[in-house]
Design an enzyme around this catalytic site. Structure first.
Site, PDB file in Angstrom:
ATOM      1  N   LEU A 162       0.846  -1.198   0.000  1.00  0.00           N
ATOM      2  CA  LEU A 162       0.000   0.000   0.000  1.00  0.00           C
ATOM      3  C   LEU A 162       0.874   1.237   0.000  1.00  0.00           C
ATOM      4  O   LEU A 162       1.824   1.339   0.778  1.00  0.00           O
ATOM      5  CB  LEU A 162      -0.869   0.055   1.256  1.00  0.00           C
ATOM      6  CG  LEU A 162      -1.836  -1.089   1.538  1.00  0.00           C
ATOM      7  CD1 LEU A 162      -2.659  -0.758   2.791  1.00  0.00           C
ATOM      8  CD2 LEU A 162      -2.752  -1.341   0.350  1.00  0.00           C
ATOM      9  N   LYS A 163       0.542   2.184  -0.845  1.00  0.00           N
ATOM     10  CA  LYS A 163       1.178   3.499  -0.772  1.00  0.00           C
ATOM     11  C   LYS A 163       0.559   4.240   0.401  1.00  0.00           C
ATOM     12  O   LYS A 163      -0.680   4.246   0.535  1.00  0.00           O
ATOM     13  CB  LYS A 163       0.928   4.268  -2.080  1.00  0.00           C
ATOM     14  CG  LYS A 163       1.641   3.660  -3.286  1.00  0.00           C
ATOM     15  CD  LYS A 163       3.145   3.885  -3.201  1.00  0.00           C
ATOM     16  CE  LYS A 163       3.829   3.520  -4.515  1.00  0.00           C
ATOM     17  NZ  LYS A 163       5.267   3.858  -4.480  1.00  0.00           N
ATOM     18  N   LYS A 263      16.138  -1.319  -8.111  1.00  0.00           N
ATOM     19  CA  LYS A 263      15.582  -0.966  -9.426  1.00  0.00           C
ATOM     20  C   LYS A 263      16.755  -0.615 -10.317  1.00  0.00           C
ATOM     21  O   LYS A 263      17.548   0.276  -9.965  1.00  0.00           O
ATOM     22  CB  LYS A 263      14.664   0.254  -9.323  1.00  0.00           C
ATOM     23  CG  LYS A 263      13.435   0.075  -8.469  1.00  0.00           C
ATOM     24  CD  LYS A 263      12.619   1.352  -8.432  1.00  0.00           C
ATOM     25  CE  LYS A 263      11.465   1.242  -7.458  1.00  0.00           C
ATOM     26  NZ  LYS A 263      10.734   2.521  -7.314  1.00  0.00           N
TER      27      LYS A 263
HETATM   28  O1  OSB Z   1       8.283   3.895  -4.900  1.00  0.00           O
HETATM   29  O2  OSB Z   1       8.342   1.940  -5.680  1.00  0.00           O
HETATM   30  C1  OSB Z   1       8.090   3.132  -5.825  1.00  0.00           C
HETATM   31  C2  OSB Z   1       6.570   3.711  -9.266  1.00  0.00           C
HETATM   32  C3  OSB Z   1       7.174   4.888  -9.630  1.00  0.00           C
HETATM   33  C4  OSB Z   1       8.017   5.494  -8.744  1.00  0.00           C
HETATM   34  C5  OSB Z   1       8.274   4.935  -7.501  1.00  0.00           C
HETATM   35  C6  OSB Z   1       7.676   3.737  -7.136  1.00  0.00           C
HETATM   36  C7  OSB Z   1       6.790   3.143  -8.028  1.00  0.00           C
HETATM   37  C8  OSB Z   1       6.063   1.936  -7.729  1.00  0.00           C
HETATM   38  C9  OSB Z   1       5.608   1.181  -8.936  1.00  0.00           C
HETATM   39  O3  OSB Z   1       5.759   1.610  -6.604  1.00  0.00           O
HETATM   40  C10 OSB Z   1       5.257  -0.209  -8.719  1.00  0.00           C
HETATM   41  C11 OSB Z   1       5.040  -0.945 -10.011  1.00  0.00           C
HETATM   42  O4  OSB Z   1       5.711  -0.694 -11.034  1.00  0.00           O
HETATM   43  O5  OSB Z   1       4.185  -1.818  -9.977  1.00  0.00           O
HETATM   44 MG    MG Z   2       9.206   2.766  -3.389  1.00  0.00          MG
END
Ligand code: OSB
Ligand code: MG
Length: 369
Positions: A162-163, A263
């Site tokens: 969850l964000k 990433k």
């Molecule tokens: O914080 O992980 C992150 C996407 C863009 C920038 C930062 C984030 C994210 C995601 C994407 O959480 C997750 C996904 O690609 O499914």
């Molecule tokens: Mg993140």
């Protein structure tokens, strides 16, 4: 291998549903693709940068400019390159990691397609399928969030991330835990929305059996995260704060985190991402492969990376169709029982669908050597 030309393609993919987080609201993914044409094979890369410089300092127009004016000319100047020599050459440019990563990905794809080696095999992958997690943005209501979680669990995702941000944290977390009980493995991602003064509030999240909290604090401070990690019991995972293998080592030494979201874009490429993975493996820290709302091109690279042995937790990788109606690779990526197969064909191991790209492309520039 000699790089003869590089095409920079911009495309716009509308999100099926607006995505909201501490980084703001997004309606559309501004995609930047790097298409490398060599004397042997073509290769493809996807840039992780988003429209606005709110995740890291990079943004897609800036990435395109530094590629066009600085990185691509460096790649075209060498009469013979491989991904390793190119990485060294591009490191003459400071920062701009997502831009460098996209060009490196394309060159590596071309090199491995020529050699008939899959990216996963080249990187040292050991898994042939990857456990996947769902990422859920801020919802309009708690009920809407619960419906979304239910749907994702039904689809088979292995965990729910969850964000969160101040104002959307304890209540949604308690609601999800209350409704789904132990059936949901729950992660939280704050994208740096909190300060150290919020430690008491963040400490209470542990009552809801949260398996990790990602980038809780703003400012990319390893010391502040180390202090927080000492006073909360939820494991801290870092994302934005780690841009290289040496920063990962520093973070683990300081106790700023016990888990690392890796990433390739954020750390400057797949080769550096492999070094981050090595640091985690050596220190016994958990690692997992994050996501940047990739199309099938970036996803193929992430799947290969996630197949390395140190990636012990579910990835932010979703099948085609999770965020966008259209994918840019063939065949469509499918998830079965929460797992996605790692491509095993040469290079990225997927076929880039040029016709699909052309339907969403808004700009394409060919730069010749
Ligand atoms: O914080 O992980 C992150 C996407 C863009 C920038 C930062 C984030 C994210 C995601 C994407 O959480 C997750 C996904 O690609 O499914
Ligand atoms: Mg993140």
């Amino acid at each position: 291998m000699r790089i003869e030309a590089v095409e920079l393609i911009r495309a716009a993919l509308p999100f099926k549903q607006e995505f909201r987080s501490a980084l703001g609201a997004q309606r559309r993914r501004d995609v930047l693709l790097v298409h490398v044409i060599t004397d042997a094979a073509d290769g493809w890369g996807e840039c992780a940068a988003m429209s606005r410089p709110v995740y890291t300092s990079e943004y897609v127009d800036g990435a395109q400019a530094v590629l066009r004016d600085h990185l691509v000319p460096l790649a075209l100047a060498d009469s013979s390159v491989d991904a390793q020599s190119l990485e060294r050459r591009l490191s003459e440019v400071r920062g701009h990691r997502m831009a460098r990563a996209a060009l490196e990905m394309a060159a590596l794809d071309a090199e491995l397609r020529t050699e008939g080696v899959s990216l996963a095999a080249f990187l040292g992958g050991e898994r042939d399928e990857i456990p996947c997690g769902a990422v859920l943005g801020v919802a309009d209501t708690i009920d809407a969030l619960l419906d979304d979680v239910e749907q994702r669990l039904r689809e088979g995702y292995r965990r729910i991330k969850l964000k969160i941000l101040p104002g959307w944290d304890l209540e949604p977390v308690a609601a999800v835990r209350g409704r789904f009980g132990a059936a949901a493995v729950l992660w939280l991602d704050a994208n740096g929305a909190y300060a150290l003064e919020d430690a008491p509030r963040l400490a209470t999240l542990a009552e809801h059996d949260v398996a990790l909290i990602e980038e809780p604090l703003g400012g990319r401070s390893l010391l502040a995260h180390a202090e927080l990690a000492r006073v909360i019991t939820t494991p801290v995972c870092l994302d934005e704060s780690i841009e290289s293998a040496h920063e990962a080592a520093d973070a683990l030494t300081l106790g700023a985190c016990s888990i690392v979201n890796v990433k390739p874009g954020r750390v400057g490429g797949l080769l550096e991402a492999r070094r981050v993975h090595e640091v985690c493996l050596r220190r016994g820290a958990s690692a997992w492969c994050g996501g940047m709302f990739e199309t099938g091109i970036g996803r193929a690279a992430n799947l290969a990376l996630a197949s390395l042995p140190g990636f012990t937790l579910a990835a932010d990788i979703s099948p085609s169709g999770r965020y966008f109606d259209l994918d840019l690779t063939m065949p469509p990526t499918v998830m079965q029982e929460g797992m996605i197969r790692v491509p095993d064909a040469p290079g990225l191991g997927v076929t880039v669908d040029r016709a699909a790209i052309d339907t969403v492309a808004v700009d394409a520039v060919l730069i010749r050597g």
